[in-house]
Scaffold this active site. Structure first.
Site, short mmCIF file in Angstrom:
data_model
loop_
_atom_site.label_atom_id
_atom_site.label_comp_id
_atom_site.label_asym_id
_atom_site.label_seq_id
_atom_site.Cartn_x
_atom_site.Cartn_y
_atom_site.Cartn_z
N GLU A 129 55.28 80.09 103.31
CA GLU A 129 55.35 81.64 103.41
C GLU A 129 55.67 82.28 103.37
O GLU A 129 56.93 83.35 103.41
CB GLU A 129 54.47 82.54 101.83
N TYR A 138 66.07 87.80 106.24
CA TYR A 138 68.15 87.18 107.03
C TYR A 138 68.85 87.52 105.71
O TYR A 138 69.73 87.69 105.74
CB TYR A 138 67.61 85.77 106.75
N GLU A 201 53.57 80.69 91.10
CA GLU A 201 54.28 80.09 92.05
C GLU A 201 54.84 78.64 90.65
O GLU A 201 56.06 78.68 90.45
CB GLU A 201 54.00 78.96 92.73
N HIS A 238 54.25 73.20 96.62
CA HIS A 238 52.72 74.09 96.69
C HIS A 238 52.24 74.01 95.41
O HIS A 238 50.57 73.87 94.90
CB HIS A 238 53.41 75.65 96.54
MN MN Z 1 54.84 78.32 97.05
FE FE Z 2 57.27 80.89 98.60
#
Ligand code: MN
Ligand code: FE
Length: 362
Positions: A129, A138, A201, A238
């Site tokens: 993360e 960036y 997520e 994840h």
């Molecule tokens: Mn994640």
């Molecule tokens: Fe992420």
């Protein structure tokens, strides 16, 4: 069983039964409390394997070329107004969301689990993360997007505020001393793991992922698209990590996995989907990227049902939904491609083996 080592005048007796008892006492929560980090013997072998997979996927934002993106961002003919708005919403939402996920992993989930291999993989998750948050920095810096505007999106775009509140409420509910022998506390953790892994997520990230990859497919913003593809590859791990954690937690605490609790989780997914669909309408208020908001809201319905099924829960729709954006599945599968970091990885390896030689020579 004991092993005895006699070295010179000293004898060491190691009791294997203690190690076996430690293994038997490993639990997702409520296991043996220890500050040590003995990974072996492994109880959750899948967690260690996943850690290795995640580590092998390591990437650095600065390795991605942004020259083409910068050129397009400055050229009024290269990108439409809606293309630019999608990017602003993307960096605005994700620069908040990555941090929220990482913070929940470190301060809630990794705090409460007791098996070291689970702590190991959760540490890697939090680190990823950080990489994602850094990749957004960036992108923002490369394109020259005003960071204050980006920050203001968390407060000023109601659909982002609502999505963030949905997950932070679930996270804050666990930031106090909890007695994990209380099934209510275990249920709170299970709810957290489901909401973060499958709703946030697993589902709420996918509207924007789809839109950004749709731009990428049209040759727009290739650097940003590449970073999102690498992020997506990480997210899929994840989602899998949290899916497995939830299933282990439920298997070890069967008392929490009641029909009423399963209904509650489904209702949370329903809420997550509604929040995401409202957000998609804000990202695509007019048709753009060759697609309409409706394509993406249908896509989110499709993804949500897949997440529910993977968690052993009934889907929200009675009929099996079809993926309205089949090309996305292809683009999301980064594994098929040759890894453009390969040259770089070799260099890392060379650098580290050189460092080893240098250490030995000292
Ligand atoms: Mn994640
Ligand atoms: Fe992420």
């Amino acid at each position: 069983m004991q092993s005895t080592y006699t070295i010179g005048s000293r004898t060491f007796v190691l009791d294997k039964a203690k190690a076996e008892a430690a293994l038997a006492a490993k639990r997702v929560v409520g296991g043996r409390e220890t500050l040590s980090f003995n990974l072996l013997p492994l109880r959750y072998g899948w967690a260690y394997e996943l850690y290795r997979t995640m580590k092998a996927n390591h990437w650095e934002p600065e390795d991605v070329q942004m020259a083409k993106d910068i050129e397009q961002w400055r050229d009024d003919r290269a990108l439409s107004e809606i293309d630019r708005w999608i990017v602003r919403m993307g960096v605005g939402y994700f620069s908040a969301a990555e941090g929220i996920v990482g913070d929940n992993v470190i301060h809630v989930v990794r705090e409460l689990v007791t098996a070291s291999e689970l702590k190991l993989v959760l540490g890697r998750h939090a680190h990823e993360e950080n990489i994602h948050a850094d990749s957004l920095l960036y992108m923002i810096a490369s394109l020259g997007i005003d960071p204050h505007e980006c920050e203001a999106m968390f407060d000023d775009v109601p659909s982002i505020v609502a999505k963030n509140r949905f997950v932070t409420d679930v996270s804050h509910a666990l930031r106090r001393d909890l007695d994990m022998t209380d099934p209510e506390a275990v249920r709170l953790l299970a709810r957290n793991i489901f909401v973060f892994g499958q709703c946030m997520e697993g589902t709420q990230f996918y509207g924007l992922f789809g839109m950004i990859l749709s731009l990428y497919r049209q040759g727009k913003l290739p650097g940003i698209g590449t970073m999102f593809r690498y992020t997506l590859r990480d997210e899929s791990n994840h989602i899998e990590l949290f899916r497995r954690l939830l299933s282990e937690l439920a298997a070890e605490n069967p008392g929490i996995w009641t029909p009423a609790f399963k209904d509650e989780l489904r209702e949370l997914m329903r809420e997550a989907v509604a929040l995401e669909q409202r957000f998609i309408e804000d990202c695509l208020p007019v048709e753009g990227v060759g697609l309409s908001a409706e394509d993406f809201t249908q896509y989110v319905d499709y993804i949500a049902d897949r997440r529910l099924a993977s968690a052993g829960l009934d889907p929200l729709h009675h009929v099996a939904l079809e993926n309205p954006l089949p090309w996305l599945a292809e683009l999301m599968d980064v594994r098929k491609e040759t890894n453009f970091f390969e040259g770089r990885v070799t260099e890392y390896q060379k650098a580290s083996s050189l460092a080893l030689v240098a250490d030995e020579e000292l």
